[in-house]
Design a protein around this motif. Structure first.
Motif, short mmCIF file in Angstrom:
data_model
loop_
_atom_site.label_atom_id
_atom_site.label_comp_id
_atom_site.label_asym_id
_atom_site.label_seq_id
_atom_site.Cartn_x
_atom_site.Cartn_y
_atom_site.Cartn_z
N ASP A 57 -2.65 47.92 75.84
CA ASP A 57 -3.13 48.61 77.04
C ASP A 57 -4.40 47.92 77.52
O ASP A 57 -4.88 46.95 76.94
CB ASP A 57 -3.34 50.10 76.79
N VAL A 58 -4.97 48.43 78.61
CA VAL A 58 -6.16 47.83 79.21
C VAL A 58 -7.33 47.85 78.23
O VAL A 58 -8.08 46.88 78.13
CB VAL A 58 -6.52 48.56 80.52
N HIS A 59 -7.47 48.93 77.48
CA HIS A 59 -8.57 49.02 76.51
C HIS A 59 -8.41 47.98 75.41
O HIS A 59 -9.38 47.35 74.98
CB HIS A 59 -8.63 50.43 75.91
N GLY A 60 -7.18 47.77 74.95
CA GLY A 60 -6.91 46.76 73.93
C GLY A 60 -7.20 45.36 74.45
O GLY A 60 -7.75 44.52 73.73
N ALA A 94 -9.36 44.59 76.82
CA ALA A 94 -10.82 44.46 76.90
C ALA A 94 -11.41 44.19 75.52
O ALA A 94 -12.30 43.35 75.37
CB ALA A 94 -11.43 45.73 77.51
N ALA A 95 -10.89 44.86 74.50
CA ALA A 95 -11.37 44.64 73.14
C ALA A 95 -11.09 43.21 72.68
O ALA A 95 -11.94 42.57 72.05
CB ALA A 95 -10.74 45.65 72.19
N THR A 145 -16.24 45.29 77.65
CA THR A 145 -15.97 46.70 77.93
C THR A 145 -15.57 46.89 79.39
O THR A 145 -15.31 48.01 79.80
CB THR A 145 -17.22 47.55 77.62
N LEU A 196 -13.24 47.21 82.00
CA LEU A 196 -11.81 47.47 82.14
C LEU A 196 -11.23 46.84 83.40
O LEU A 196 -10.05 46.48 83.43
CB LEU A 196 -11.54 48.97 82.12
N ARG A 241 -7.94 44.61 83.34
CA ARG A 241 -6.80 45.00 84.18
C ARG A 241 -6.39 43.83 85.09
O ARG A 241 -5.20 43.53 85.25
CB ARG A 241 -7.17 46.22 85.01
N ARG A 283 1.98 50.26 79.18
CA ARG A 283 1.29 49.23 78.41
C ARG A 283 1.98 47.88 78.65
O ARG A 283 3.05 47.82 79.20
CB ARG A 283 1.28 49.59 76.93
#
Length: 136
Positions: A79-82, A84-85, A90, A92, A96, A115
């Protein structure tokens, strides 16, 4: 068995054996790209997959490579958070945007759950791209 069907039955048996053998060989991810190699720089799997990669912006190319190294399992969704990680950020919006670039280039797809995921061959190829050699 009718006389004319014996050669056909033999052909089916050979094809079935060949298919079973090929499937067994394709099971090993590290060998997949080699097994699908044509020996032609215009039609080889590696060459065709590299066409889309070479068109990526440097940040998107980095995310593509990171997905291959950090998401080594088939069927892994990101996903977008993954993303970014993976990028060590941080932000997003950037993650994206880069995921969108990978989708538009055909190197990732959006799963029904929203996802992102890579085809197994793309994931294997992304993990084979040396960072130093790409200059990205």
């Amino acid at each position: 068995m009718p006389p004319g069907s014996a050669p056909a039955a033999t052909g089916v048996a050979c094809w079935s054996c060949w298919t079973t053998q090929l499937l067994a060989e394709l099971h090993n991810e590290e060998d997949r790209l080699d097994l699908l190699e044509t020996g032609d720089d215009h039609t080889s799997v590696r060459a065709v997959l590299s066409w889309s990669y070479r068109r990526l912006a440097p940040e998107a190319a980095r995310l593509y490579r990171l997905c291959g190294f950090r998401c080594p399992h088939p069927g892994h969704h990101l996903d977008v958070h993954g993303a970014a990680a993976l990028l060590g950020a941080t932000d997003l919006r950037t993650a994206r945007r880069l995921l969108g670039e990978l989708v538009r280039s055909g190197l990732m797809e959006v799963a029904p759950d929203g996802r992102h995921r890579m085809h197994d061959l793309l994931r294997v190829r992304s993990s084979c791209i040396p960072t130093a050699a790409t200059g990205r």
